[in-house]
Design a protein around this motif. Structure first.
Motif, mmCIF file in Angstrom:
data_model
loop_
_atom_site.group_PDB
_atom_site.id
_atom_site.type_symbol
_atom_site.label_atom_id
_atom_site.label_comp_id
_atom_site.label_asym_id
_atom_site.label_seq_id
_atom_site.Cartn_x
_atom_site.Cartn_y
_atom_site.Cartn_z
ATOM 1 N N ALA A 26 -21.900 0.682 22.898
ATOM 2 C CA ALA A 26 -23.104 0.077 22.317
ATOM 3 C C ALA A 26 -24.236 1.101 22.217
ATOM 4 C CB ALA A 26 -23.534 -1.129 23.158
ATOM 5 N N ALA A 27 -24.343 1.967 23.235
ATOM 6 C CA ALA A 27 -25.388 3.001 23.212
ATOM 7 C C ALA A 27 -25.142 3.960 22.045
ATOM 8 C CB ALA A 27 -25.415 3.749 24.542
ATOM 9 N N LYS A 28 -23.877 4.308 21.829
ATOM 10 C CA LYS A 28 -23.549 5.175 20.685
ATOM 11 C C LYS A 28 -23.901 4.473 19.376
ATOM 12 C CE LYS A 28 -19.581 7.273 20.528
ATOM 13 N NZ LYS A 28 -18.121 7.445 20.595
ATOM 14 N N ALA A 29 -23.574 3.197 19.300
ATOM 15 C CA ALA A 29 -23.802 2.444 18.050
ATOM 16 C C ALA A 29 -25.286 2.376 17.709
ATOM 17 C CB ALA A 29 -23.200 1.045 18.173
ATOM 18 N N ALA A 75 -27.432 9.922 21.871
ATOM 19 C CA ALA A 75 -26.622 11.137 22.026
ATOM 20 C C ALA A 75 -26.242 11.226 23.495
ATOM 21 C CB ALA A 75 -27.429 12.362 21.617
ATOM 22 N N ILE A 76 -24.929 11.331 23.772
ATOM 23 C CA ILE A 76 -24.459 11.229 25.162
ATOM 24 C C ILE A 76 -23.649 12.468 25.557
ATOM 25 C CG2 ILE A 76 -23.082 9.832 26.779
ATOM 26 C CD1 ILE A 76 -23.568 7.430 24.939
ATOM 27 N N VAL A 77 -23.945 12.993 26.740
ATOM 28 C CA VAL A 77 -23.132 14.063 27.339
ATOM 29 C C VAL A 77 -22.608 13.522 28.660
ATOM 30 C CG1 VAL A 77 -23.119 16.398 28.316
ATOM 31 C CG2 VAL A 77 -24.533 15.900 26.320
ATOM 32 N N SER A 87 -24.224 21.358 20.428
ATOM 33 C CA SER A 87 -25.187 20.331 20.040
ATOM 34 C C SER A 87 -24.520 18.969 20.096
ATOM 35 C CB SER A 87 -25.656 20.541 18.599
ATOM 36 O OG SER A 87 -26.356 21.737 18.504
ATOM 37 N N VAL A 88 -25.328 17.964 20.382
ATOM 38 C CA VAL A 88 -24.827 16.587 20.375
ATOM 39 C C VAL A 88 -25.727 15.782 19.451
ATOM 40 C CG1 VAL A 88 -24.198 14.602 21.790
ATOM 41 C CG2 VAL A 88 -24.130 16.903 22.774
ATOM 42 N N ARG A 89 -25.127 15.174 18.441
ATOM 43 C CA ARG A 89 -25.898 14.415 17.453
ATOM 44 C C ARG A 89 -26.138 12.987 17.942
ATOM 45 N NH1 ARG A 89 -21.995 17.072 14.480
ATOM 46 N NH2 ARG A 89 -20.671 15.240 14.507
ATOM 47 N N PRO A 90 -27.123 12.314 17.355
ATOM 48 C CA PRO A 90 -27.315 10.897 17.687
ATOM 49 C C PRO A 90 -26.030 10.109 17.396
ATOM 50 C CG PRO A 90 -29.197 11.709 16.440
ATOM 51 C CD PRO A 90 -28.165 12.805 16.415
ATOM 52 N N GLY A 91 -25.666 9.240 18.304
ATOM 53 C CA GLY A 91 -24.471 8.419 18.102
ATOM 54 C C GLY A 91 -23.190 9.076 18.551
ATOM 55 N N GLU A 92 -23.310 10.291 19.106
ATOM 56 C CA GLU A 92 -22.118 11.033 19.495
ATOM 57 C C GLU A 92 -22.006 11.096 21.020
ATOM 58 O OE1 GLU A 92 -20.152 15.116 17.755
ATOM 59 O OE2 GLU A 92 -22.235 15.175 18.378
ATOM 60 N N CYS A 93 -20.775 11.013 21.523
ATOM 61 C CA CYS A 93 -20.547 11.179 22.965
ATOM 62 C C CYS A 93 -19.640 12.387 23.174
ATOM 63 C CB CYS A 93 -19.893 9.927 23.555
ATOM 64 S SG CYS A 93 -19.538 10.071 25.316
ATOM 65 N N GLU A 125 -11.065 9.447 26.566
ATOM 66 C CA GLU A 125 -10.460 9.256 25.246
ATOM 67 C C GLU A 125 -11.017 8.031 24.556
ATOM 68 O OE1 GLU A 125 -6.235 9.524 25.753
ATOM 69 O OE2 GLU A 125 -6.450 11.668 26.236
ATOM 70 N N ALA A 126 -11.383 7.021 25.351
ATOM 71 C CA ALA A 126 -11.856 5.765 24.753
ATOM 72 C C ALA A 126 -13.238 5.909 24.121
ATOM 73 C CB ALA A 126 -11.881 4.665 25.824
ATOM 74 N N VAL A 127 -14.111 6.719 24.697
ATOM 75 C CA VAL A 127 -15.498 6.732 24.208
ATOM 76 C C VAL A 127 -16.006 8.087 23.679
ATOM 77 C CG1 VAL A 127 -16.269 4.743 25.558
ATOM 78 C CG2 VAL A 127 -16.436 7.036 26.544
ATOM 79 N N CYS A 128 -15.293 9.170 23.999
ATOM 80 C CA CYS A 128 -15.845 10.483 23.614
ATOM 81 C C CYS A 128 -15.319 10.926 22.248
ATOM 82 C CB CYS A 128 -15.508 11.537 24.663
ATOM 83 S SG CYS A 128 -16.337 11.186 26.211
ATOM 84 N N ASP A 129 -16.204 11.535 21.478
ATOM 85 C CA ASP A 129 -15.831 12.026 20.150
ATOM 86 C C ASP A 129 -15.298 13.446 20.219
ATOM 87 O OD1 ASP A 129 -17.028 9.765 18.523
ATOM 88 O OD2 ASP A 129 -18.726 10.383 19.768
ATOM 89 N N ARG A 130 -15.750 14.192 21.231
ATOM 90 C CA ARG A 130 -15.392 15.609 21.337
ATOM 91 C C ARG A 130 -15.373 16.017 22.792
ATOM 92 N NH1 ARG A 130 -19.324 19.443 19.586
ATOM 93 N NH2 ARG A 130 -20.875 17.816 19.352
#
Ligand SMILES: Nc1ncnc2c1ncn2[C@@H]1O[C@H](COP(=O)(O)OP(=O)(O)OP(=O)(O)O)[C@@H](O)[C@H]1O
Length: 227
Positions: A190-193, A197-199, A30-36, A209-214
């Motif tokens: 900015a889209a995350k902020a 939800a980004i894949v 799953s990908v939550r809102p605000g997550e990349c 590494e700069a933008v992904c949370d997982r």
């Protein structure tokens, strides 16, 4: 926002004796809102296949893929088109456009399709094209003759022109110089902020590494290959 549950996919090659290529089995995440989230894994593991299933280009053999309120694995084609217009943006590696449409309109189109006033849509498109360093004299031309990096930036502008709640990014920094790469990373942040939800697939490790949370290793979903 994006829920992939127990999804599998196999390809049947009808022109090659009906050979079956099982690619993915039991994919769940799953990908939550605000997550990349970055899809990683060896070449051929099924990253692009998974992205295409979320976008509704490839049909999942089983399981569900919920994006907002829509199950892409079961939706009618017109529901998928509505989802793509309103909810799910996609930045592919390759620009596909109708010939002779000016770049500014290519970028503004997702907004005008949603009923945004054409002048307001063009103003937003112009701001993104300027930010992505596409020279203004090019905006009135079709992007079909643009360089690879220019076409990719037009694609990115089109993908970010509407505030999609969910975004799929296929190698968004692949053919960009350092300046434009930094602009794209800022657009992703900015889209995350704002809660997107980004894949994404990012072979550019530093960008990942700069933008992904997982990271999600698709190799873990690889189906046992059978002839
Ligand atoms: N349309 C198709 N028909 C038949 N097989 C396909 C099709 N699309 C993908 N495959 C197969 O599915 C497997 C996964 O391919 P996919 O492109 O998803 O991998 P990937 O992880 O994105 O690889 P890469 O990092 O090299 O781009 C491969 O073995 C590929 O041959």
């Amino acid at each position: 926002m994006i829920d992939v549950s127990d999804v599998s996919k196999r390809f049947v090659l009808h022109n090659q004796g009906g050979a079956v290529i099982p690619v993915i089995e039991g994919a769940s995440f799953s990908v939550r809102p605000g997550e990349c989230v970055a899809l990683v894994g060896s070449s051929g593991a099924g990253k692009s296949t998974l992205m295409r299933m979320i976008h509704g280009n490839y049909l999942a053999a089983s399981g569900s893929i919920r994006v907002g309120g829509t199950d892409v694995a079961r939706a009618e084609p017109r529901e998928i088109l509505k989802l793509r217009r309103e909810v799910l943006g996609y930045v592919s590696q390759f620009l596909r456009v109708v010939p002779r449409v000016p770049t500014i309109d290519v970028v503004a189109e997702p907004l005008t399709t949603l009923g945004v006033d054409p002048d307001a849509a063009r103003a937003r498109a112009a701001a993104l094209l300027a930010r992505l360093n596409i020279p203004e004299p090019l905006w009135a031309l079709s992007p079909t003759t643009f360089s690879g990096g220019e076409q990719q930036r037009v694609n990115i502008a089109r993908g970010f022109v509407h505030d999609y709640p969910a975004l799929l990014l296929d190698e968004p920094t692949a053919s960009l110089d350092a300046t434009n790469r930094a602009v794209v990373l800022d657009l992703i942040r900015a889209a995350k902020a704002r809660g997107a939800a980004i894949v994404g697939i990012f072979h550019d490790e530093a960008a990942r590494e700069a933008v992904c949370d997982r990271e999600i290793d698709v190799t873990g979903f690889a189906a046992r290959r059978a002839a």
